[in-house]
Design a protein around this motif. Structure first.
Motif, PDB file in Angstrom:
ATOM      1  N   HIS A 197       0.861  -1.154   0.052  1.00 38.17           N
ATOM      2  CA  HIS A 197       0.000  -0.070   0.003  1.00 38.17           C
ATOM      3  C   HIS A 197       1.032   1.333  -0.015  1.00 38.17           C
ATOM      4  CE1 HIS A 197       1.137   0.043   4.355  1.00 38.17           C
ATOM      5  NE2 HIS A 197       0.483  -1.153   4.194  1.00 38.17           N
ATOM      6  N   PRO A 198       0.323   2.614  -0.097  1.00 39.25           N
ATOM      7  CA  PRO A 198       1.237   3.810  -0.320  1.00 39.25           C
ATOM      8  C   PRO A 198       2.212   3.843   1.017  1.00 39.25           C
ATOM      9  CG  PRO A 198      -1.098   4.100  -1.027  1.00 39.25           C
ATOM     10  CD  PRO A 198      -0.970   2.687  -0.357  1.00 39.25           C
ATOM     11  N   TYR A 199       2.063   3.284   2.312  1.00 42.00           N
ATOM     12  CA  TYR A 199       2.889   3.205   3.144  1.00 42.00           C
ATOM     13  C   TYR A 199       3.909   2.224   3.247  1.00 42.00           C
ATOM     14  CZ  TYR A 199       0.369   7.318   5.696  1.00 42.00           C
ATOM     15  OH  TYR A 199       0.116   8.507   6.035  1.00 42.00           O
ATOM     16  N   PHE A 200       3.573   1.164   2.546  1.00 42.72           N
ATOM     17  CA  PHE A 200       4.567   0.233   2.326  1.00 42.72           C
ATOM     18  C   PHE A 200       4.578  -0.435   0.884  1.00 42.72           C
ATOM     19  CE2 PHE A 200       6.044  -4.514   3.158  1.00 42.72           C
ATOM     20  CZ  PHE A 200       7.370  -4.147   3.652  1.00 42.72           C
ATOM     21  N   PRO A 221      -4.469  -3.681   1.199  1.00 39.17           N
ATOM     22  CA  PRO A 221      -4.175  -2.531   0.491  1.00 39.17           C
ATOM     23  C   PRO A 221      -4.491  -1.154   0.902  1.00 39.17           C
ATOM     24  CG  PRO A 221      -5.985  -3.564  -0.463  1.00 39.17           C
ATOM     25  CD  PRO A 221      -5.541  -4.553   0.647  1.00 39.17           C
ATOM     26  N   LEU A 222      -5.509  -0.884   1.852  1.00 39.73           N
ATOM     27  CA  LEU A 222      -5.863   0.111   2.451  1.00 39.73           C
ATOM     28  C   LEU A 222      -5.409   0.214   4.050  1.00 39.73           C
ATOM     29  CD1 LEU A 222      -9.540  -0.007   1.304  1.00 39.73           C
ATOM     30  CD2 LEU A 222      -7.626   1.079   0.238  1.00 39.73           C
ATOM     31  N   LYS A 250      -9.363  16.218  -5.614  1.00 37.46           N
ATOM     32  CA  LYS A 250      -9.271  16.467  -6.873  1.00 37.46           C
ATOM     33  C   LYS A 250     -10.156  15.657  -7.890  1.00 37.46           C
ATOM     34  CE  LYS A 250      -6.037  16.386 -10.845  1.00 37.46           C
ATOM     35  NZ  LYS A 250      -4.493  15.880 -11.390  1.00 37.46           N
ATOM     36  N   TYR A 251     -10.274  14.541  -7.614  1.00 40.27           N
ATOM     37  CA  TYR A 251     -10.943  13.369  -8.395  1.00 40.27           C
ATOM     38  C   TYR A 251     -12.384  13.274  -7.832  1.00 40.27           C
ATOM     39  CZ  TYR A 251      -6.456  12.391 -10.809  1.00 40.27           C
ATOM     40  OH  TYR A 251      -5.323  12.652 -11.352  1.00 40.27           O
ATOM     41  N   ASN A 252     -12.674  13.771  -6.934  1.00 36.70           N
ATOM     42  CA  ASN A 252     -14.073  13.409  -6.176  1.00 36.70           C
ATOM     43  C   ASN A 252     -14.245  12.076  -5.841  1.00 36.70           C
ATOM     44  OD1 ASN A 252     -16.440  14.338  -5.209  1.00 36.70           O
ATOM     45  ND2 ASN A 252     -17.575  13.685  -7.029  1.00 36.70           N
ATOM     46  N   LYS A 253     -13.020  11.627  -5.196  1.00 35.26           N
ATOM     47  CA  LYS A 253     -12.871  10.185  -5.029  1.00 35.26           C
ATOM     48  C   LYS A 253     -12.458  10.283  -3.405  1.00 35.26           C
ATOM     49  CE  LYS A 253     -13.597   7.976  -8.821  1.00 35.26           C
ATOM     50  NZ  LYS A 253     -14.777   6.838  -9.119  1.00 35.26           N
ATOM     51  N   THR A 254     -12.182   8.975  -2.932  1.00 35.35           N
ATOM     52  CA  THR A 254     -11.736   8.781  -1.482  1.00 35.35           C
ATOM     53  C   THR A 254     -10.600   8.362  -1.461  1.00 35.35           C
ATOM     54  OG1 THR A 254     -12.465   6.559  -1.213  1.00 35.35           O
ATOM     55  CG2 THR A 254     -14.212   8.064  -0.923  1.00 35.35           C
ATOM     56  N   ALA A 255      -9.733   8.512  -0.160  1.00 34.74           N
ATOM     57  CA  ALA A 255      -8.578   8.268   0.176  1.00 34.74           C
ATOM     58  C   ALA A 255      -8.258   6.724  -0.340  1.00 34.74           C
ATOM     59  CB  ALA A 255      -8.013   8.524   1.350  1.00 34.74           C
ATOM     60  N   ALA A 256      -9.283   5.802   0.025  1.00 37.81           N
ATOM     61  CA  ALA A 256      -9.190   4.379  -0.302  1.00 37.81           C
ATOM     62  C   ALA A 256      -9.132   4.078  -1.528  1.00 37.81           C
ATOM     63  CB  ALA A 256     -10.295   3.822   0.334  1.00 37.81           C
ATOM     64  N   GLN A 257      -9.990   4.749  -2.551  1.00 40.95           N
ATOM     65  CA  GLN A 257     -10.079   4.795  -4.024  1.00 40.95           C
ATOM     66  C   GLN A 257      -8.781   5.096  -4.620  1.00 40.95           C
ATOM     67  OE1 GLN A 257     -13.482   6.779  -4.487  1.00 40.95           O
ATOM     68  NE2 GLN A 257     -14.647   5.161  -5.222  1.00 40.95           N
ATOM     69  N   ILE A 258      -7.994   6.279  -3.904  1.00 40.07           N
ATOM     70  CA  ILE A 258      -6.773   6.700  -4.406  1.00 40.07           C
ATOM     71  C   ILE A 258      -5.602   5.599  -4.280  1.00 40.07           C
ATOM     72  CG2 ILE A 258      -5.058   8.488  -4.323  1.00 40.07           C
ATOM     73  CD1 ILE A 258      -7.552   9.297  -5.906  1.00 40.07           C
ATOM     74  N   ALA A 259      -5.689   5.065  -3.078  1.00 38.61           N
ATOM     75  CA  ALA A 259      -4.744   3.956  -2.713  1.00 38.61           C
ATOM     76  C   ALA A 259      -4.557   2.854  -3.507  1.00 38.61           C
ATOM     77  CB  ALA A 259      -4.964   3.557  -1.043  1.00 38.61           C
ATOM     78  N   LEU A 260      -5.822   2.286  -3.848  1.00 42.20           N
ATOM     79  CA  LEU A 260      -6.198   1.253  -4.688  1.00 42.20           C
ATOM     80  C   LEU A 260      -5.933   1.373  -6.041  1.00 42.20           C
ATOM     81  CD1 LEU A 260      -9.690   0.092  -3.365  1.00 42.20           C
ATOM     82  CD2 LEU A 260      -7.361  -0.893  -2.910  1.00 42.20           C
ATOM     83  N   GLY A 267       0.282  -2.454 -11.844  1.00 40.72           N
ATOM     84  CA  GLY A 267      -0.068  -3.789 -12.216  1.00 40.72           C
ATOM     85  C   GLY A 267      -0.110  -4.686 -10.747  1.00 40.72           C
ATOM     86  N   VAL A 268      -0.164  -4.125  -9.754  1.00 46.04           N
ATOM     87  CA  VAL A 268      -0.532  -4.944  -8.566  1.00 46.04           C
ATOM     88  C   VAL A 268      -1.945  -5.202  -8.153  1.00 46.04           C
ATOM     89  CG1 VAL A 268      -0.205  -4.794  -5.979  1.00 46.04           C
ATOM     90  CG2 VAL A 268       1.747  -3.906  -7.578  1.00 46.04           C
ATOM     91  N   VAL A 269      -2.345  -6.505  -8.005  1.00 43.99           N
ATOM     92  CA  VAL A 269      -3.500  -7.053  -7.887  1.00 43.99           C
ATOM     93  C   VAL A 269      -3.926  -6.451  -6.394  1.00 43.99           C
ATOM     94  CG1 VAL A 269      -5.197  -8.735  -7.521  1.00 43.99           C
ATOM     95  CG2 VAL A 269      -3.578  -8.593  -9.340  1.00 43.99           C
ATOM     96  N   VAL A 270      -5.173  -5.784  -5.994  1.00 45.75           N
ATOM     97  CA  VAL A 270      -5.537  -5.517  -4.849  1.00 45.75           C
ATOM     98  C   VAL A 270      -6.944  -6.191  -4.319  1.00 45.75           C
ATOM     99  CG1 VAL A 270      -4.745  -3.168  -4.856  1.00 45.75           C
ATOM    100  CG2 VAL A 270      -7.039  -3.723  -5.787  1.00 45.75           C
ATOM    101  N   ILE A 271      -6.783  -6.562  -2.985  1.00 49.25           N
ATOM    102  CA  ILE A 271      -8.035  -7.588  -2.507  1.00 49.25           C
ATOM    103  C   ILE A 271      -8.246  -7.098  -1.407  1.00 49.25           C
ATOM    104  CG2 ILE A 271      -7.451  -9.838  -3.540  1.00 49.25           C
ATOM    105  CD1 ILE A 271      -5.905 -10.546  -1.238  1.00 49.25           C
ATOM    106  N   PRO A 272      -8.961  -5.699  -1.273  1.00 52.37           N
ATOM    107  CA  PRO A 272      -9.599  -4.904   0.056  1.00 52.37           C
ATOM    108  C   PRO A 272     -10.521  -5.840   0.721  1.00 52.37           C
ATOM    109  CG  PRO A 272     -10.462  -3.901  -2.058  1.00 52.37           C
ATOM    110  CD  PRO A 272      -9.248  -4.966  -2.555  1.00 52.37           C
TER     111      PRO A 272
END
Length: 326
Positions: A197-200, A221-222, A250-260, A267-272
Protein backbone atom coordinates in the motif's frame (compact mmCIF):
# COMPACT_ATOMS: atom_id res chain seq x y z
CA UNK A 1 -2.47 0.33 -17.61
CA UNK A 2 -5.84 0.40 -19.38
CA UNK A 3 -8.48 -1.23 -17.23
CA UNK A 4 -12.24 -1.05 -17.23
CA UNK A 5 -14.92 -2.19 -14.82
CA UNK A 6 -16.12 -4.84 -17.26
CA UNK A 7 -12.63 -6.05 -18.22
CA UNK A 8 -10.10 -5.86 -15.45
CA UNK A 9 -8.11 -9.08 -15.70
CA UNK A 10 -4.36 -9.18 -16.10
CA UNK A 11 -2.37 -12.13 -17.45
CA UNK A 12 -0.52 -14.68 -15.34
CA UNK A 13 2.65 -16.38 -16.55
CA UNK A 14 0.93 -19.76 -16.95
CA UNK A 15 -1.59 -18.49 -19.50
CA UNK A 16 -4.40 -17.87 -17.02
CA UNK A 17 -5.52 -14.43 -15.85
CA UNK A 18 -6.53 -12.77 -12.59
CA UNK A 19 -8.98 -9.91 -11.92
CA UNK A 20 -6.94 -6.97 -10.67
CA UNK A 21 -9.39 -6.30 -7.85
CA UNK A 22 -10.90 -8.89 -5.56
CA UNK A 23 -12.74 -9.13 -2.27
CA UNK A 24 -10.80 -10.30 0.75
CA UNK A 25 -12.95 -12.56 2.93
CA UNK A 26 -10.87 -12.58 6.13
CA UNK A 27 -13.06 -11.86 9.14
CA UNK A 28 -11.42 -10.07 12.06
CA UNK A 29 -13.58 -10.42 15.15
CA UNK A 30 -12.06 -7.18 16.46
CA UNK A 31 -13.91 -5.26 13.73
CA UNK A 32 -16.62 -7.78 12.92
CA UNK A 33 -19.22 -6.46 10.51
CA UNK A 34 -22.91 -7.01 11.05
CA UNK A 35 -22.99 -8.27 7.47
CA UNK A 36 -22.37 -11.97 7.03
CA UNK A 37 -19.79 -13.35 4.63
CA UNK A 38 -22.56 -15.07 2.64
CA UNK A 39 -24.59 -11.90 2.10
CA UNK A 40 -21.47 -9.84 1.38
CA UNK A 41 -20.11 -12.16 -1.31
CA UNK A 42 -23.53 -12.20 -3.03
CA UNK A 43 -23.65 -8.41 -2.94
CA UNK A 44 -20.07 -8.22 -4.21
CA UNK A 45 -20.98 -10.38 -7.22
CA UNK A 46 -23.88 -8.03 -7.97
CA UNK A 47 -21.43 -5.10 -7.83
CA UNK A 48 -19.13 -6.77 -10.36
CA UNK A 49 -16.53 -8.54 -8.20
CA UNK A 50 -15.35 -11.81 -9.70
CA UNK A 51 -12.22 -12.43 -7.62
CA UNK A 52 -12.55 -13.77 -4.08
CA UNK A 53 -9.61 -14.30 -1.76
CA UNK A 54 -10.27 -16.91 0.90
CA UNK A 55 -8.60 -19.49 3.12
CA UNK A 56 -9.48 -22.46 5.27
CA UNK A 57 -8.04 -20.42 8.15
CA UNK A 58 -10.91 -17.93 7.78
CA UNK A 59 -13.46 -20.68 8.56
CA UNK A 60 -15.99 -19.29 6.08
CA UNK A 61 -15.18 -20.98 2.77
CA UNK A 62 -18.52 -22.78 2.88
CA UNK A 63 -20.28 -19.39 2.91
CA UNK A 64 -18.21 -18.07 0.01
CA UNK A 65 -18.95 -21.21 -1.99
CA UNK A 66 -22.66 -21.04 -1.21
CA UNK A 67 -22.85 -17.39 -2.30
CA UNK A 68 -21.16 -18.18 -5.60
CA UNK A 69 -23.38 -21.21 -6.23
CA UNK A 70 -26.55 -19.23 -5.55
CA UNK A 71 -25.50 -16.51 -7.99
CA UNK A 72 -24.66 -19.13 -10.62
CA UNK A 73 -28.09 -20.71 -10.09
CA UNK A 74 -29.66 -17.26 -10.57
CA UNK A 75 -27.96 -17.08 -13.94
CA UNK A 76 -25.84 -14.08 -12.94
CA UNK A 77 -22.59 -15.74 -13.99
CA UNK A 78 -20.83 -19.02 -14.75
CA UNK A 79 -18.20 -20.81 -12.68
CA UNK A 80 -15.50 -19.83 -15.17
CA UNK A 81 -16.29 -16.16 -14.54
CA UNK A 82 -15.20 -16.54 -10.91
CA UNK A 83 -11.61 -16.45 -9.70
CA UNK A 84 -11.17 -18.05 -6.27
CA UNK A 85 -7.88 -18.07 -4.35
CA UNK A 86 -7.44 -20.59 -1.55
CA UNK A 87 -4.49 -21.04 0.80
CA UNK A 88 -2.41 -23.85 2.28
CA UNK A 89 -2.03 -23.06 5.97
CA UNK A 90 1.19 -23.53 7.94
CA UNK A 91 0.03 -26.61 9.87
CA UNK A 92 -0.33 -28.51 6.58
CA UNK A 93 3.30 -28.23 5.50
CA UNK A 94 3.87 -31.92 4.84
CA UNK A 95 3.77 -33.10 1.22
CA UNK A 96 1.26 -35.83 2.06
CA UNK A 97 -1.12 -33.25 3.58
CA UNK A 98 -1.21 -30.89 0.59
CA UNK A 99 -3.77 -32.65 -1.61
CA UNK A 100 -6.13 -33.66 1.23
CA UNK A 101 -6.07 -30.06 2.50
CA UNK A 102 -6.90 -28.68 -0.94
CA UNK A 103 -9.63 -31.30 -1.35
CA UNK A 104 -11.16 -30.19 1.96
CA UNK A 105 -11.27 -26.62 0.64
CA UNK A 106 -13.00 -27.88 -2.51
CA UNK A 107 -15.52 -29.78 -0.36
CA UNK A 108 -16.30 -26.63 1.63
CA UNK A 109 -16.68 -24.57 -1.54
CA UNK A 110 -18.47 -27.38 -3.41
CA UNK A 111 -16.21 -26.66 -6.40
CA UNK A 112 -14.24 -28.94 -8.68
CA UNK A 113 -11.20 -26.67 -8.72
CA UNK A 114 -9.83 -23.40 -7.37
CA UNK A 115 -8.27 -20.84 -9.67
CA UNK A 116 -5.27 -20.11 -7.47
CA UNK A 117 -3.86 -22.00 -4.49
CA UNK A 118 -1.03 -20.44 -2.52
CA UNK A 119 1.33 -21.31 0.32
CA UNK A 120 0.02 -18.86 2.93
CA UNK A 121 3.39 -18.14 4.52
CA UNK A 122 6.87 -19.70 4.44
CA UNK A 123 6.88 -20.53 8.17
CA UNK A 124 5.71 -23.99 9.17
CA UNK A 125 3.76 -24.70 12.34
CA UNK A 126 3.40 -28.12 13.97
CA UNK A 127 1.15 -30.27 11.77
CA UNK A 128 -2.16 -31.14 13.37
CA UNK A 129 -5.73 -30.00 13.88
CA UNK A 130 -4.86 -26.79 15.77
CA UNK A 131 -4.46 -23.76 13.48
CA UNK A 132 -2.23 -22.06 16.09
CA UNK A 133 -0.37 -24.83 17.96
CA UNK A 134 1.35 -24.00 21.26
CA UNK A 135 2.77 -26.05 24.09
CA UNK A 136 1.40 -26.02 27.64
CA UNK A 137 3.48 -22.92 28.39
CA UNK A 138 2.05 -20.98 25.44
CA UNK A 139 5.19 -21.31 23.31
CA UNK A 140 4.62 -21.62 19.57
CA UNK A 141 5.23 -25.07 18.13
CA UNK A 142 7.20 -24.70 14.90
CA UNK A 143 7.83 -27.08 12.02
CA UNK A 144 10.78 -26.98 9.63
CA UNK A 145 9.08 -27.20 6.26
CA UNK A 146 10.62 -28.36 3.00
CA UNK A 147 9.09 -25.73 0.72
CA UNK A 148 10.36 -27.44 -2.43
CA UNK A 149 8.72 -30.74 -1.46
CA UNK A 150 5.48 -28.88 -0.70
CA UNK A 151 5.72 -27.18 -4.08
CA UNK A 152 6.07 -30.53 -5.84
CA UNK A 153 2.90 -31.71 -4.08
CA UNK A 154 1.14 -28.56 -5.30
CA UNK A 155 2.35 -29.22 -8.84
CA UNK A 156 0.74 -32.68 -8.62
CA UNK A 157 -2.54 -31.01 -7.59
CA UNK A 158 -2.35 -28.80 -10.67
CA UNK A 159 -1.70 -31.82 -12.86
CA UNK A 160 -4.76 -33.47 -11.30
CA UNK A 161 -6.93 -30.49 -12.29
CA UNK A 162 -7.69 -29.43 -8.72
CA UNK A 163 -6.14 -25.98 -9.20
CA UNK A 164 -5.47 -23.78 -12.23
CA UNK A 165 -2.55 -21.68 -10.93
CA UNK A 166 -0.04 -21.89 -8.06
CA UNK A 167 1.43 -19.11 -5.95
CA UNK A 168 2.87 -18.11 -2.61
CA UNK A 169 2.35 -15.49 0.07
CA UNK A 170 4.68 -13.55 2.37
CA UNK A 171 7.75 -14.95 0.61
CA UNK A 172 10.89 -12.84 0.45
CA UNK A 173 13.24 -12.91 -2.53
CA UNK A 174 15.40 -15.68 -1.07
CA UNK A 175 12.37 -17.89 -0.43
CA UNK A 176 11.02 -17.23 -3.92
CA UNK A 177 14.38 -18.20 -5.37
CA UNK A 178 14.29 -21.50 -3.49
CA UNK A 179 11.24 -22.39 -5.57
CA UNK A 180 12.36 -20.78 -8.83
CA UNK A 181 15.73 -22.56 -8.68
CA UNK A 182 14.30 -25.93 -7.65
CA UNK A 183 15.66 -28.75 -9.85
CA UNK A 184 12.91 -30.13 -12.04
CA UNK A 185 10.58 -27.17 -11.47
CA UNK A 186 7.42 -27.83 -13.46
CA UNK A 187 5.30 -24.74 -12.66
CA UNK A 188 6.70 -21.54 -11.25
CA UNK A 189 4.73 -19.35 -8.85
CA UNK A 190 2.46 -16.97 -10.73
CA UNK A 191 1.88 -14.68 -7.74
CA UNK A 192 3.20 -13.57 -4.37
CA UNK A 193 0.56 -12.19 -2.00
CA UNK A 194 2.13 -9.61 0.33
CA UNK A 195 1.27 -6.45 2.24
CA UNK A 196 1.44 -3.53 -0.19
CA UNK A 197 0.00 0.00 0.00
CA UNK A 198 1.22 3.64 -0.17
CA UNK A 199 2.88 3.40 3.27
CA UNK A 200 4.58 0.10 2.33
CA UNK A 201 5.14 0.15 -1.41
CA UNK A 202 7.51 -2.86 -1.72
CA UNK A 203 9.52 -1.34 -4.64
CA UNK A 204 12.38 -3.87 -4.63
CA UNK A 205 10.19 -6.95 -4.22
CA UNK A 206 7.79 -5.62 -6.86
CA UNK A 207 10.64 -5.09 -9.33
CA UNK A 208 12.07 -8.54 -8.64
CA UNK A 209 8.71 -10.23 -9.06
CA UNK A 210 7.94 -8.34 -12.26
CA UNK A 211 11.31 -9.42 -13.66
CA UNK A 212 10.27 -13.03 -13.04
CA UNK A 213 6.67 -12.67 -14.28
CA UNK A 214 5.28 -13.04 -10.76
CA UNK A 215 2.26 -10.86 -10.02
CA UNK A 216 2.15 -9.10 -6.66
CA UNK A 217 -1.23 -9.44 -4.95
CA UNK A 218 -1.64 -6.78 -2.27
CA UNK A 219 -3.31 -7.69 0.98
CA UNK A 220 -4.15 -4.85 3.36
CA UNK A 221 -4.07 -2.41 0.39
CA UNK A 222 -5.92 0.16 2.53
CA UNK A 223 -3.96 -0.51 5.69
CA UNK A 224 -5.55 -2.73 8.31
CA UNK A 225 -7.82 -2.74 11.29
CA UNK A 226 -6.12 -1.31 14.37
CA UNK A 227 -6.23 -4.62 16.24
CA UNK A 228 -3.29 -4.48 18.67
CA UNK A 229 -3.27 -8.29 18.93
CA UNK A 230 -1.67 -8.63 15.49
CA UNK A 231 -1.23 -5.16 13.94
CA UNK A 232 1.87 -2.98 14.23
CA UNK A 233 0.41 0.40 15.22
CA UNK A 234 3.64 2.39 14.76
CA UNK A 235 2.36 3.64 11.38
CA UNK A 236 -0.63 6.00 11.45
CA UNK A 237 -3.88 5.02 9.71
CA UNK A 238 -3.24 5.09 5.97
CA UNK A 239 -6.59 6.56 4.96
CA UNK A 240 -6.04 9.66 7.10
CA UNK A 241 -3.02 10.64 5.00
CA UNK A 242 -3.21 14.30 3.96
CA UNK A 243 -1.80 13.83 0.45
CA UNK A 244 -4.06 10.89 -0.39
CA UNK A 245 -7.03 12.94 0.73
CA UNK A 246 -5.94 15.97 -1.31
CA UNK A 247 -5.69 13.86 -4.46
CA UNK A 248 -9.02 12.27 -3.62
CA UNK A 249 -10.63 15.70 -3.47
CA UNK A 250 -9.29 16.55 -6.94
CA UNK A 251 -10.92 13.47 -8.49
CA UNK A 252 -14.02 13.51 -6.30
CA UNK A 253 -12.92 10.17 -4.89
CA UNK A 254 -11.93 8.85 -1.46
CA UNK A 255 -8.48 8.21 -0.03
CA UNK A 256 -9.25 4.49 -0.27
CA UNK A 257 -9.96 4.77 -3.99
CA UNK A 258 -6.72 6.66 -4.53
CA UNK A 259 -4.73 4.03 -2.64
CA UNK A 260 -6.28 1.23 -4.68
CA UNK A 261 -5.83 3.07 -7.97
CA UNK A 262 -2.16 3.64 -7.13
CA UNK A 263 -1.55 -0.09 -6.87
CA UNK A 264 -3.50 -1.20 -9.92
CA UNK A 265 -1.66 1.34 -12.07
CA UNK A 266 1.54 -0.42 -10.97
CA UNK A 267 0.11 -3.78 -12.08
CA UNK A 268 -0.50 -4.84 -8.48
CA UNK A 269 -3.66 -6.83 -7.77
CA UNK A 270 -5.64 -5.52 -4.78
CA UNK A 271 -7.90 -7.52 -2.48
CA UNK A 272 -9.46 -5.01 -0.06
CA UNK A 273 -11.48 -6.67 2.68
CA UNK A 274 -14.85 -5.21 3.53
CA UNK A 275 -18.25 -6.71 4.22
CA UNK A 276 -19.79 -3.22 4.25
CA UNK A 277 -21.88 -2.73 1.08
CA UNK A 278 -21.07 0.95 0.56
CA UNK A 279 -17.34 0.39 1.01
CA UNK A 280 -17.37 -2.63 -1.29
CA UNK A 281 -19.11 -0.49 -3.89
CA UNK A 282 -16.68 2.38 -3.39
CA UNK A 283 -13.62 0.12 -3.60
CA UNK A 284 -14.77 -1.21 -6.97
CA UNK A 285 -15.21 2.26 -8.49
CA UNK A 286 -11.57 2.79 -9.44
CA UNK A 287 -11.69 2.30 -13.22
CA UNK A 288 -13.08 5.68 -14.29
CA UNK A 289 -10.00 7.83 -13.60
CA UNK A 290 -6.21 7.68 -13.75
CA UNK A 291 -3.50 9.16 -11.56
CA UNK A 292 -0.83 11.28 -13.26
CA UNK A 293 2.83 10.28 -13.28
CA UNK A 294 3.54 13.06 -10.77
CA UNK A 295 0.77 11.84 -8.45
CA UNK A 296 2.04 8.27 -8.71
CA UNK A 297 5.56 9.42 -7.80
CA UNK A 298 4.28 11.49 -4.88
CA UNK A 299 2.28 8.57 -3.52
CA UNK A 300 5.29 6.29 -3.94
CA UNK A 301 7.22 8.82 -1.82
CA UNK A 302 4.78 8.30 1.06
CA UNK A 303 6.45 4.94 1.70
CA UNK A 304 7.41 4.54 5.37
CA UNK A 305 8.80 1.03 4.87
CA UNK A 306 6.97 -0.15 7.97
CA UNK A 307 4.62 -3.12 7.90
CA UNK A 308 1.25 -3.13 9.58
CA UNK A 309 1.27 -6.93 9.42
CA UNK A 310 4.75 -7.85 10.62
CA UNK A 311 3.82 -11.21 12.22
CA UNK A 312 5.77 -10.15 15.30
CA UNK A 313 4.63 -13.24 17.21
CA UNK A 314 6.82 -15.42 14.98
CA UNK A 315 10.02 -13.38 14.74
CA UNK A 316 11.96 -16.25 16.34
CA UNK A 317 10.84 -18.70 13.64
CA UNK A 318 13.88 -19.87 11.60
CA UNK A 319 11.99 -19.11 8.38
CA UNK A 320 10.65 -15.67 9.41
CA UNK A 321 10.63 -13.81 6.08
CA UNK A 322 10.77 -10.15 7.07
CA UNK A 323 14.33 -9.78 8.36
CA UNK A 324 15.56 -9.78 4.74
CA UNK A 325 15.46 -6.40 2.98
CA UNK A 326 12.92 -7.84 0.53
Amino acid sequence: MYLMTARHRIPLSDGNSIPIIGLGTFSDTYTKSSETCLASVKRAIDLGYRHFDGASLYRNEHEVGQAIREKIEEGKLKREDIFYCGKLWATCFLPELVRPTLEKTLQHLKMDYVDLYIIEMPMGLKPGKEFYPRDKNGKWLYHKADLCAIWEALEACKDAGLVKSLGVSNFNRRQLESILNKPGLKYKPVSNQVECHPYFTQPKLLKYCQQHDIVIVAYSPLGTSRNPQWVNLSSPPLLEDAYLNSVAKKYNKTAAQIALRFNIQRGVVVIPKSFNFERMKENFQIFDFSLTEEEMANIEALNKNIRYVDMFMWTDHPDYPFFDEY
